[in-house]
Write a protein that holds these residues in place. Structure first.
Motif, PDB file in Angstrom:
ATOM      1  N   GLU A  37     -11.515  -0.336  -3.874  1.00  0.00           N
ATOM      2  CA  GLU A  37     -12.758  -0.731  -3.885  1.00  0.00           C
ATOM      3  C   GLU A  37     -12.217  -2.529  -3.496  1.00  0.00           C
ATOM      4  N   VAL A  38     -10.642  -2.849  -3.218  1.00  0.00           N
ATOM      5  CA  VAL A  38      -9.858  -3.843  -3.233  1.00  0.00           C
ATOM      6  C   VAL A  38      -9.636  -3.808  -1.799  1.00  0.00           C
ATOM      7  N   LEU A  39      -9.178  -2.592  -1.482  1.00  0.00           N
ATOM      8  CA  LEU A  39      -8.294  -3.163  -0.063  1.00  0.00           C
ATOM      9  C   LEU A  39      -9.118  -2.805   0.820  1.00  0.00           C
ATOM     10  N   VAL A  40     -10.271  -2.085   0.371  1.00  0.00           N
ATOM     11  CA  VAL A  40     -12.126  -2.832   1.844  1.00  0.00           C
ATOM     12  C   VAL A  40     -11.997  -4.427   1.690  1.00  0.00           C
ATOM     13  N   ASN A  91       1.620  -0.569   3.800  1.00  0.00           N
ATOM     14  CA  ASN A  91       2.378  -0.071   3.600  1.00  0.00           C
ATOM     15  C   ASN A  91       1.395   1.777   4.552  1.00  0.00           C
ATOM     16  N   GLU A  92       2.140   1.953   4.648  1.00  0.00           N
ATOM     17  CA  GLU A  92       1.278   3.607   5.047  1.00  0.00           C
ATOM     18  C   GLU A  92       0.736   3.989   4.087  1.00  0.00           C
ATOM     19  N   VAL A  93       0.451   3.837   3.039  1.00  0.00           N
ATOM     20  CA  VAL A  93      -0.157   4.584   1.598  1.00  0.00           C
ATOM     21  C   VAL A  93      -1.177   3.579   0.848  1.00  0.00           C
ATOM     22  N   ASN A  94      -0.808   2.366   1.663  1.00  0.00           N
ATOM     23  CA  ASN A  94      -2.373   1.745   1.293  1.00  0.00           C
ATOM     24  C   ASN A  94      -1.072   0.466  -0.081  1.00  0.00           C
ATOM     25  N   GLU A  95      -0.148   0.250  -0.076  1.00  0.00           N
ATOM     26  CA  GLU A  95       0.489  -0.403  -1.343  1.00  0.00           C
ATOM     27  C   GLU A  95       1.060  -1.660  -1.079  1.00  0.00           C
ATOM     28  N   VAL A  96       0.511  -2.915  -1.686  1.00  0.00           N
ATOM     29  CA  VAL A  96       0.848  -3.626  -1.198  1.00  0.00           C
ATOM     30  C   VAL A  96       2.699  -4.198  -1.551  1.00  0.00           C
ATOM     31  N   VAL A  97       3.790  -3.885  -0.162  1.00  0.00           N
ATOM     32  CA  VAL A  97       4.715  -4.616  -0.572  1.00  0.00           C
ATOM     33  C   VAL A  97       5.320  -5.942  -0.752  1.00  0.00           C
TER      34      VAL A  97
END
Length: 156
Positions: A37-40, A91-97
């Motif tokens: 719901e945040v990544l959208v 990144n590719e697994v939708n984590e903020v790095v």
């Protein structure tokens, strides 16, 4: 032996008087896991909220925090950083790095400055996104590399 404890077992600042001045760098990383719901709201590599650009604000907060590390951590030396750079990517697994690299030419290193910069940038992401969800997790913060001083370090 712990470097911040004197011979009587009391806390002390490390005496760097005899150390050699050298160019020192440190890079730290924080990883933030955001729910769907945040990544959208991710567009063009940033999150936009009613508070503004999340990543741009986090970069500024991280740099400001790195510059104040000596005020935040009791036995850290107050340092005038030569540079501080923060990058934020998903990144590719939708984590903020979040990577923070600090540098200085001095008698003491900048590991804590890099760690504080990455940490505060991560906390800023949390703060700016919490209205969308509280299911945000700051997964880890770690030192990736350091140069200068007695020995260099690079995490495998």
């Amino acid at each position: 032996m712990l470097s911040h404890i004197d011979t009587n077992g009391n806390p002390t600042m490390v005496d760097v008087t005899a150390k050699q001045v050298s160019h020192r760098t440190a890079t730290a990383r924080s990883i933030v896991s955001l729910p769907d719901e945040v990544l959208v709201h991710l567009t063009n590599g940033d999150l936009q909220t009613k508070k503004g650009s999340v990543f741009q604000t986090a970069i500024i907060a991280g740099i400001m925090a790195a510059k104040k590390t000596g005020d935040l951590i009791p036995l850290c030396h107050p340092l005038g950083l030569d540079n501080c750079n923060i990058s934020i990517n998903v990144n590719e697994v939708n984590e903020v790095v979040i990577d923070c690299t600090a540098s200085i030419t001095a008698k003491t290193g900048v590991e804590m400055e890099a760690l504080v910069g990455a940490s505060i940038a991560a906390l800023t992401v949390y703060d700016m996104c919490k209205a969308m969800s509280h299911d945000i997790v700051i997964k880890e913060t770690k030192l990736l590399a350091k140069t200068g001083g007695k020995r260099d370090f690079r995490r495998a």
